[in-house]
Write a protein that holds these residues in place. Sequence first.
Motif, PDB file in Angstrom:
ATOM      1  N   GLU A   1       0.821  -1.212   0.000  1.00  0.00           N
ATOM      2  CA  GLU A   1       0.000   0.000   0.000  1.00  0.00           C
ATOM      3  C   GLU A   1       0.851   1.257   0.000  1.00  0.00           C
ATOM      4  O   GLU A   1       0.513   2.253  -0.657  1.00  0.00           O
ATOM      5  N   GLU A   2       2.005   1.232   0.700  1.00  0.00           N
ATOM      6  CA  GLU A   2       2.816   2.441   0.789  1.00  0.00           C
ATOM      7  C   GLU A   2       3.521   2.752  -0.527  1.00  0.00           C
ATOM      8  O   GLU A   2       4.000   3.871  -0.735  1.00  0.00           O
ATOM      9  N   SER A   3       3.597   1.783  -1.453  1.00  0.00           N
ATOM     10  CA  SER A   3       4.260   2.055  -2.737  1.00  0.00           C
ATOM     11  C   SER A   3       3.379   1.681  -3.914  1.00  0.00           C
ATOM     12  O   SER A   3       3.854   1.412  -4.992  1.00  0.00           O
TER      13      SER A   3
END
Length: 925
Positions: free
Chosen positions: A250-252
């Motif tokens: 999710e963070e990338s």
Amino acid sequence: MRRISSLVLFAVMLGSVVYAQADPDPPALNPEEVYGILASCATCAEAPVELPTEEEGTDVSDEGGGADRSEPLLTGYCGNGYCGGGENCANCPADCGACPPMPDLTVNLTISGTHSPYTVTAVVRNIGDAAAGASTTKIRYTPWNPDDRYFPTPALAPGENYTITLTDASCHSDGRTLEAWADIYNDVWESDGSNNHKTIPVPRCKADLVVNVERSPGFSPYTVTATVSNIGDRDAHNFWTVFVYEGWPEESRFRWRYIHELEDGETRTYTFDDVYCMEHPEQFMAHVDVGDYVDEYEECNNYDDVTISMCKPDYISSITQTSAPDKVMFQIDGRLYFSVTTHNQGDGSGGISTTTVTDEGANELDTESIMPLAPGQGGTFYTWHTCEPDEMTTYYSHADALNVLDEHDEGNNDNSLTMWCPGTPDYVLSIVNVNNYTSEGQISFYVNTSNVGTAHSDSSSKTQVLINAGAIELNVPALAKHGEDLQYVAISCEPGTDVILGGNADYYNDISPEIDEYNNGAAEVIVGCPGPDYVVSIACTEQSEKNGDGPECLQEDRKLLLDITTTNIGNAAATGGSVTNVTLNGTYATEIVINDGLGVGEPFTAPVQLDCVPGLYYDIGAYADGLMQITELNETNNDDSMLGLLCPGKPDYVPTFEVVDNETSRQLTLRVVTTNMDEDAWNNSITRLLDGETILYEQNVSPLGPLSSTGFEYTVLNCTPGFDVELNAIVDAENALDESNELNNMASESFICPGSYTAPELATGWNLVSWPLTPSDNSTEWVFSFSPDVNLVWYLEGQNWYWYQPGVNASTLQETTRGKAYLVNMSEPGALTIYGTQEVSTTLNTTPPTSNPPFRIQINPEWNMLGMYANTSTMSINDIFGNKDYDALYTFNGGYNPAIGSTMIQLGSGFFMYSPEAAQYSPRT
């Protein structure tokens, strides 16, 4: 086409960042919103960029070509029905019918293409009602050098066109126009001169950003390559590209790339190696110029995506000719071995499936259950098939034959292998029956071409026959397996000379392939042209019988009596006499004089008497025409020999062994026999039986006559059951006899010590077996070494399984234990023989040997495999255990069966017992 409102808001928010610094951080934006923007852009129409709408041009110059060529109208003339005062159809339609026909040239100008350079098309058309003569068309565009271009235009009939095409009109940054003039030099008098000029704008130069996304072939992890290109005519500055994939963390999940400048024609490539498949198909999306900051020809080609397949297995199969893993062979006549491999080349794990092998007739030859395979994992099994030698058959392997897996590709599950069934022709040649003369000066023989291979040949061939320096060819039909072609050949020759014969089968290699291409040649034969040919033979002279033993080469005075026969086997009579020499052990002994030449086939036999020393062996030789008085066809066949002829007169003692008993007494009892193979013996002798150098027994032997025997019996003590004992027997051990052969006085032989138990014949597959004896050697390797049909042995103790496989060093079952039972797998029905000390009788109701203390078997907690070890052939569970405490009992007969008190256990069988605690089991009570 404009973007949806959310994208507009995003562009406004991004704008101040793009131009504020060279490398700004990606703007803070709700990922779901960006995802929605990209998804909506994917539905944009792929329409080409529209060029500016054409506008009608007017003549704004004084260069001519556009001036009105009609004369001024006189007031009151138009409409009077007459053509005059400069009237024409253009300025006075009312009087048009009265005007003469005139041409009227027009020019139309268009630009096509989506990017620079554009294609310019100028169409000159005569729309008048009379033919127009030749003229000149002018086209002007300031970036050209020179700006003006002139094009000769042919005469045009009414309604006819002339097209001029140019392909080098580039865009321009400040906005230019493109102009065209028809009939620039006023060569044509027209009805209307106002429509000869056309002006259109040229598109301004713009950038055009496109993105292309490609996924690597194969399976996860994929490599996705995104290419950002400027296919426009102007550099693009300061824009963002975003890449989105749900499979990333999710963070990338949103990955941004900022491009400060991308020149026209320049390309940037971005590679992502961490694109993994997911449980459902997902799109990898790319959007260039997020926010629409770049002025482009086309906005709707800024997006591209590629589908990333969901994780699935992909089973493929391969079939390869190989050797069977348990056999030392690759292929034999009529049998093919091959291995079948199932491999998961996908990116998801598969479930239990089935791989089958079929032949070209769709007959199922083998089926194997394949356990689930992880990505990259494979499994191989081996099989074989009988076939008809020398026939070609195609075999097919089918992974996931029942189609139970959801795969990437269902169409690559099959593979095939086409193989010839072993079997190949093999031609050999022989020349036979040489010297079958038909007349003097002619040789005849047979040429035999044979197929000694394992298959029929399917074509005819030629056999070449070599005769001295020449050759002839024989036509040979196709030969069946083991077939022959025998042809008669007769040739003329010079009498007394040698003829060399040879040849080669399948001289032109018509039979291919063969088992051996290098054995087609016949052995060279050298034969003389017709003439005499002396050969000699040696035979014993038949004398009176001695001691009733029949004719021998001897007399009472120890002489060798021989008949020496010289024969002319040639095809011509010999002239003149000759001498046949006789040798004894290679030394001249005597000669036979033949006074006259021998006729064809005529023999000459002479008796010869040779002195010899009794007990010695002699080699007798004879050589026909020893003085070389006869010119022969073949000088190499003049000799004969009788090798190893024994001069009689001495005894010859030899020992032999006979097994008297090794079963009923469970001991090894032998008979040692002394036999005289020759003449009478006159003295006593000693025959001894030895174990190494230890004398076990000796016999005093009285003199023996020819072929008479005597012997004694001996029971071998301390003989370990199942092990070899090597014994020696020596006759005439004290050398009391003068024998004809002292070298055969000793015999050595090995015997297996008796003492064994043979279980009832075991079935193919699994059997639960025990034995009522103590093996001579407890090692698993030794116990099962006498039973070649044993494949595998398993033994359970507690919760642990132990195994033994013949020939495998890694086996975990190293020793057997008396009183235990073992699961034995047999490759085919057969006997299991165990050598050792008998503990109990195998006969019903006999009293077993007792032991003090009684023999007991240790019972471990949990599972035990116990054998039937009683003094009867069968016994019930109740009789074996009585009221002993156990939790579960199972017998085995191809499967596990619960046992109850009345269940009978056979001697040599066994059972599984679950005990709650350690105990002891006395199998004899």
